[in-house]
Design a protein around this motif. Structure first.
Motif, mmCIF file in Angstrom:
data_model
loop_
_atom_site.group_PDB
_atom_site.id
_atom_site.type_symbol
_atom_site.label_atom_id
_atom_site.label_comp_id
_atom_site.label_asym_id
_atom_site.label_seq_id
_atom_site.Cartn_x
_atom_site.Cartn_y
_atom_site.Cartn_z
ATOM 1 N N LEU A 11 -13.116 48.742 -0.541
ATOM 2 C CA LEU A 11 -12.641 49.815 -1.403
ATOM 3 C C LEU A 11 -11.138 49.669 -1.611
ATOM 4 O O LEU A 11 -10.353 49.809 -0.671
ATOM 5 N N GLU A 12 -10.732 49.360 -2.853
ATOM 6 C CA GLU A 12 -9.317 49.239 -3.177
ATOM 7 C C GLU A 12 -8.783 50.607 -3.590
ATOM 8 O O GLU A 12 -9.380 51.295 -4.417
ATOM 9 N N CYS A 13 -7.646 50.995 -3.015
ATOM 10 C CA CYS A 13 -7.107 52.311 -3.318
ATOM 11 C C CYS A 13 -5.603 52.338 -3.104
ATOM 12 O O CYS A 13 -5.021 51.421 -2.522
ATOM 13 N N VAL A 14 -4.988 53.404 -3.583
ATOM 14 C CA VAL A 14 -3.585 53.688 -3.313
ATOM 15 C C VAL A 14 -3.531 54.907 -2.408
ATOM 16 O O VAL A 14 -4.103 55.951 -2.710
ATOM 17 N N LEU A 15 -2.866 54.763 -1.264
ATOM 18 C CA LEU A 15 -2.736 55.826 -0.283
ATOM 19 C C LEU A 15 -1.329 56.405 -0.368
ATOM 20 O O LEU A 15 -0.338 55.666 -0.271
ATOM 21 N N THR A 16 -1.240 57.707 -0.573
ATOM 22 C CA THR A 16 0.053 58.381 -0.658
ATOM 23 C C THR A 16 0.131 59.445 0.425
ATOM 24 O O THR A 16 -0.769 60.276 0.552
ATOM 25 N N PRO B 42 3.200 48.477 1.338
ATOM 26 C CA PRO B 42 3.894 49.522 0.579
ATOM 27 C C PRO B 42 4.058 49.132 -0.882
ATOM 28 O O PRO B 42 4.260 47.958 -1.210
ATOM 29 N N VAL B 43 3.984 50.128 -1.761
ATOM 30 C CA VAL B 43 4.224 49.905 -3.185
ATOM 31 C C VAL B 43 5.477 50.638 -3.636
ATOM 32 O O VAL B 43 5.865 50.550 -4.788
ATOM 33 N N GLN B 44 6.117 51.381 -2.712
ATOM 34 C CA GLN B 44 7.399 52.015 -2.958
ATOM 35 C C GLN B 44 8.318 51.691 -1.798
ATOM 36 O O GLN B 44 7.887 51.652 -0.655
ATOM 37 N N SER B 45 9.580 51.440 -2.082
ATOM 38 C CA SER B 45 10.526 51.130 -1.016
ATOM 39 C C SER B 45 11.859 51.823 -1.270
ATOM 40 O O SER B 45 12.535 51.511 -2.251
ATOM 41 N N PRO B 46 12.299 52.777 -0.377
ATOM 42 C CA PRO B 46 11.454 53.330 0.687
ATOM 43 C C PRO B 46 10.492 54.338 0.094
ATOM 44 O O PRO B 46 10.728 54.854 -0.987
ATOM 45 N N GLY B 47 9.418 54.595 0.778
ATOM 46 C CA GLY B 47 8.462 55.554 0.230
ATOM 47 C C GLY B 47 7.278 55.742 1.127
ATOM 48 O O GLY B 47 7.201 55.187 2.223
ATOM 49 N N LYS B 48 6.344 56.534 0.661
ATOM 50 C CA LYS B 48 5.166 56.867 1.440
ATOM 51 C C LYS B 48 3.899 56.534 0.651
ATOM 52 O O LYS B 48 2.892 57.215 0.768
ATOM 53 N N GLN B 49 3.959 55.479 -0.168
ATOM 54 C CA GLN B 49 2.803 55.082 -0.963
ATOM 55 C C GLN B 49 2.454 53.633 -0.642
ATOM 56 O O GLN B 49 3.337 52.772 -0.565
ATOM 57 N N TYR B 50 1.148 53.387 -0.478
ATOM 58 C CA TYR B 50 0.704 52.078 -0.018
ATOM 59 C C TYR B 50 -0.546 51.647 -0.780
ATOM 60 O O TYR B 50 -1.411 52.459 -1.106
ATOM 61 N N THR C 99 1.035 58.042 11.765
ATOM 62 C CA THR C 99 2.221 57.675 10.982
ATOM 63 C C THR C 99 3.423 57.351 11.863
ATOM 64 O O THR C 99 4.556 57.319 11.390
ATOM 65 N N SER C 100 3.190 57.092 13.151
ATOM 66 C CA SER C 100 4.309 56.873 14.073
ATOM 67 C C SER C 100 4.898 55.462 13.969
ATOM 68 O O SER C 100 6.026 55.230 14.402
ATOM 69 N N GLY C 101 4.153 54.519 13.416
ATOM 70 C CA GLY C 101 4.619 53.143 13.347
ATOM 71 C C GLY C 101 5.345 52.824 12.060
ATOM 72 O O GLY C 101 5.562 53.686 11.194
ATOM 73 N N GLU C 102 5.734 51.564 11.926
ATOM 74 C CA GLU C 102 6.415 51.116 10.708
ATOM 75 C C GLU C 102 5.511 51.272 9.495
ATOM 76 O O GLU C 102 5.957 51.637 8.404
ATOM 77 N N LEU C 103 4.223 50.981 9.670
ATOM 78 C CA LEU C 103 3.221 51.222 8.645
ATOM 79 C C LEU C 103 2.223 52.256 9.164
ATOM 80 O O LEU C 103 1.934 52.291 10.362
#
Length: 201
Positions: free
Chosen positions: A149-154, A122-130, A68-72
């Motif tokens: 595999l399509e998913c939402v990562l939080t 990302p699906v939230q801005s700012p946020g931790k969901q992708y 999690t050190s990068g922009e994404l």
């Protein structure tokens, strides 16, 4: 012969190398997460000529590595293992037909191994969901197929959530859809895997 001049040059090179390493920073280390039973939902749904059905996965494990050190965030590894005979419908006869179809005597586990992250946004801005698409290999009853595999990562403190669903055909994995009552009840070929998994450190 090693001269004093050569030693000074060697020492100067050593200090320059150390300075470059310090200024460039220490490479980020991915955080390790594990999947355990009892903290999430993973089930399979399908249809039959009699009624729709649902099977719950009770035995599963896995590992996930995330930087999690990068922009994404960078999902570096995702492995999932399901014990085939831990699939439970609440009906003994249906479970028996399921295990026969999966040939659990010879193939004890269902496996998913991620090979690459095809997309992540990302699906939230700012946020931790992708929203992510993970390319990997799914192995069922000894047959392996490539899937996206399509998913939402939080990302939350101390844990990662993965939620999504994946439609499949049993025949794509060489599985004959189970039948019951001398073939009068037939299971549909199409199934769907639903997952809402919690991975903790």
């Amino acid at each position: 012969m090693i001269t004093h001049h050569h030693l000074k040059r060697s020492h100067r090179f050593l200090w320059i190398s150390i300075a470059i390493l310090v200024l460039s920073g220490t490479p980020a280390i991915a955080q390790e997460f594990s999947l355990t039973n009892g903290t999430d939902d993973l089930l399979v749904t399908g249809t039959s000529t009699l009624h729709d059905w649902e099977i719950t996965v009770e035995g599963k494990s896995g590992t996930l590595a995330l930087d999690t050190s990068g922009e994404l965030p960078a999902l570096q590894r995702l492995n999932l293992q399901i014990v085939a005979e831990s699939l439970k419908s609440g009906k003994g006869s249906m479970d028996k037909n399921t295990y026969n179809a999966l040939n659990t005597d010879n193939y004890k586990d269902i496996l998913f191994r991620m090979k690459e992250v095809r997309s992540l946004e990302p699906v939230q801005s700012p946020g931790k969901q992708y929203k992510a698409v993970l390319g990997g290999t799914l192995t069922i009853a000894g047959q392996s197929r490539e899937v996206d595999l399509e998913c939402v990562l939080t990302i939350e403190p101390g844990r990662v959530l993965l939620k999504g669903s994946e439609p499949l055909r049993m025949t794509d994995f060489g599985i004959e859809p189970p039948k019951a009552l001398l073939g009068t009840i037939k299971t549909g070929d199409e199934i769907e895997i639903h997952f809402n998994t919690v991975w903790t450190r």
